[in-house]
Design a protein around this motif. Structure first.
Motif, short mmCIF file in Angstrom:
data_model
loop_
_atom_site.label_atom_id
_atom_site.label_comp_id
_atom_site.label_asym_id
_atom_site.label_seq_id
_atom_site.Cartn_x
_atom_site.Cartn_y
_atom_site.Cartn_z
N MET A 1 0.89 -1.33 0.11
CA MET A 1 -0.01 -0.04 0.21
C MET A 1 0.96 1.16 0.03
SD MET A 1 -3.07 -1.00 -0.06
CE MET A 1 -3.96 -2.40 -0.03
N HIS A 2 0.38 2.25 -0.90
CA HIS A 2 1.30 3.32 -0.69
C HIS A 2 0.84 4.34 0.56
CE1 HIS A 2 2.97 7.22 -1.86
NE2 HIS A 2 3.54 6.47 -3.19
N SER A 3 1.79 4.61 1.24
CA SER A 3 1.61 5.27 2.31
C SER A 3 0.86 6.62 2.61
CB SER A 3 2.96 5.42 3.44
OG SER A 3 3.94 6.13 2.48
N TYR A 4 0.80 7.33 1.28
CA TYR A 4 0.20 8.54 1.26
C TYR A 4 -1.42 8.62 0.71
CZ TYR A 4 4.33 11.11 2.65
OH TYR A 4 5.28 11.55 3.44
N LEU A 5 -1.75 7.23 0.72
CA LEU A 5 -3.12 7.10 0.07
C LEU A 5 -3.94 8.14 0.81
CD1 LEU A 5 -3.43 3.39 -0.87
CD2 LEU A 5 -3.66 5.34 -2.39
N ARG A 6 -3.94 7.93 2.33
CA ARG A 6 -4.77 8.80 3.21
C ARG A 6 -4.79 10.38 2.95
NH1 ARG A 6 -4.39 6.79 7.81
NH2 ARG A 6 -5.47 8.82 8.81
N ALA A 7 -3.81 10.72 2.29
CA ALA A 7 -3.76 12.02 2.05
C ALA A 7 -4.74 12.71 1.00
CB ALA A 7 -2.38 12.66 1.69
N VAL A 8 -5.22 11.71 0.14
CA VAL A 8 -6.21 11.96 -0.82
C VAL A 8 -7.41 11.42 -0.48
CG1 VAL A 8 -4.42 12.30 -2.61
CG2 VAL A 8 -5.46 10.06 -2.37
N GLY A 9 -7.80 10.84 0.54
CA GLY A 9 -8.98 10.56 1.16
C GLY A 9 -9.07 8.92 1.02
N PHE A 10 -8.27 8.04 1.04
CA PHE A 10 -8.35 6.60 1.11
C PHE A 10 -7.51 6.04 2.40
CE2 PHE A 10 -8.59 7.45 -3.50
CZ PHE A 10 -9.79 7.14 -3.71
N SER A 11 -8.03 6.65 3.55
CA SER A 11 -7.37 6.26 4.89
C SER A 11 -7.78 4.66 5.34
CB SER A 11 -7.45 7.11 5.88
OG SER A 11 -9.15 7.33 6.22
N LYS A 12 -8.99 4.26 4.66
CA LYS A 12 -9.68 3.17 5.35
C LYS A 12 -9.05 2.07 4.21
CE LYS A 12 -12.29 5.09 8.19
NZ LYS A 12 -11.95 6.44 8.22
N ILE A 13 -8.34 2.10 3.12
CA ILE A 13 -7.87 1.03 2.32
C ILE A 13 -6.71 0.30 3.21
CG2 ILE A 13 -6.69 0.35 0.41
CD1 ILE A 13 -8.43 2.49 -0.97
N THR A 14 -6.95 -1.02 3.51
CA THR A 14 -5.82 -1.75 4.06
C THR A 14 -5.57 -3.05 3.53
OG1 THR A 14 -7.60 -2.56 5.83
CG2 THR A 14 -6.23 -0.74 6.43
N LYS A 15 -6.55 -3.32 2.53
CA LYS A 15 -6.32 -4.79 1.67
C LYS A 15 -6.00 -4.61 0.26
CE LYS A 15 -9.77 -7.10 4.50
NZ LYS A 15 -11.05 -7.88 4.33
N ARG A 16 -5.11 -5.28 -0.26
CA ARG A 16 -4.67 -5.21 -1.70
C ARG A 16 -5.98 -5.41 -2.61
NH1 ARG A 16 -0.05 -4.96 -4.22
NH2 ARG A 16 1.14 -5.10 -2.33
N SER A 17 -6.77 -6.12 -2.21
CA SER A 17 -8.08 -6.26 -3.34
C SER A 17 -8.54 -4.87 -3.29
CB SER A 17 -8.91 -7.43 -2.65
OG SER A 17 -9.48 -6.97 -1.39
#
Length: 291
Positions: A1-17
């Motif tokens: 997972m890219h560690s800066y996904l949360r900065a664009v509003g995807f903080s809840k993504i924790t699974k590769r799927s």
């Protein structure tokens, strides 16, 4: 997972799927697409989709002989506003994939700015063309932050601001002269740094460091495109990620006399933003060249 996904509003993504579903959404319903057909390893393609105000995800990869697209990598992006600098920019490819880092020397900052190039496909299209050599393409810098704090401003009167800007202007002239080998300029800068060190050493005994240091822009950690920054909030806005509904702040900061934008998840901001207050945080610096 890219560690800066949360900065664009995807903080809840924790699974590769989950991220694979978003990658497919970007490829199938993209807002922008660039294709480089004469690439040495085949057809290189770059898909970008906005999930907020000028922020989203870019997916890069290649088409094979059967016209099937294969994802090489992805990254969250945030495109800033305006032109940050028009200094000369050097671009180099990363060793592991078809992505690029840029480096720019700006006198206002005092360090070499190293950033992640957002528009790699456009750069590949333009590379080698004669018109690229005629001048420096304008550069827009922006940053993604995983956490940040809001600080109160330093109280200054108009005369102090005017004097400070004049001193900054003179210092930039001295730095430019020193780069060209002017020994007197080097000596003046050395004496100025000694005076600054002496002033800070005296004031730090009774004052907080953030009342002495108004803003800064300096490298942070091992990765060369991450910086610790503090700057005055010139403007800001709040918007939502269209998929997750998470709220995101976009700040326009003035830092060391340079304007650039920072994007951060509202949940990661400590304090209440207001124009005139300061933002302090660690950002992943990105850049877009305009051809």
């Amino acid at each position: 997972m890219h560690s800066y996904l949360r900065a664009v509003g995807f903080s809840k993504i924790t699974k590769r799927s989950s991220i694979e579903q978003i990658i497919m959404d970007v490829v199938e319903t993209y807002d922008e697409k660039y294709v480089v057909e004469d690439h040495q390893d085949g057809i290189f393609a770059e898909f970008s989709k906005n999930y907020g105000c000028d922020c989203g995800i870019t997916v890069c990869g290649q088409y094979d002989e059967d016209n099937q697209f294969h994802v090489d990598y992805y990254f969250p992006f945030f495109r800033g506003t305006g032109i940050t600098t028009q200094e000369n920019v050097v671009i180099e490819r990363h060793a592991d994939k078809e992505s690029f880092a840029g480096a720019c020397d700006d006198l206002r900052i005092g360090v070499t700015l190293i950033f992640y190039l957002q528009n790699a496909a456009e750069y590949l299209q333009q590379r080698g063309r004669e018109e690229m050599l005629s001048g420096n393409p304008p550069l827009t810098l922006s940053g993604l932050a995983r956490e940040g704090k809001i600080l109160f401003p330093v109280e200054k009167d108009k005369e102090a601001v005017k004097v400070e800007r004049e001193l900054t202007k003179n210092r930039n002239h001295l730095i430019a002269a020193a780069r060209n080998g002017d020994e007197e300029a080097m000596e003046s800068l050395t004496m100025e740094d000694m005076d600054t060190y002496s002033m800070i050493s005296q004031r730090i005994v009774t004052e907080d460091i953030f009342t002495i240091v108004d803003s800064y822009f300096m490298p942070h950690g091992i990765e060369c495109d991450q910086y610790s920054v503090m700057g005055e909030i010139i403007d800001y806005m709040l918007f939502k990620n269209i998929i997750t509904g998470e709220e995101i702040y976009q700040f326009t900061l003035e830092c060391n006399d340079m304007l650039f934008d920072v994007c951060i998840n509202k949940a990661d901001v400590l304090g209440e933003p207001q124009i005139g207050r300061r933002f302090k945080g660690i950002v992943w610096l990105q850049g877009q060249l305009h051809y």
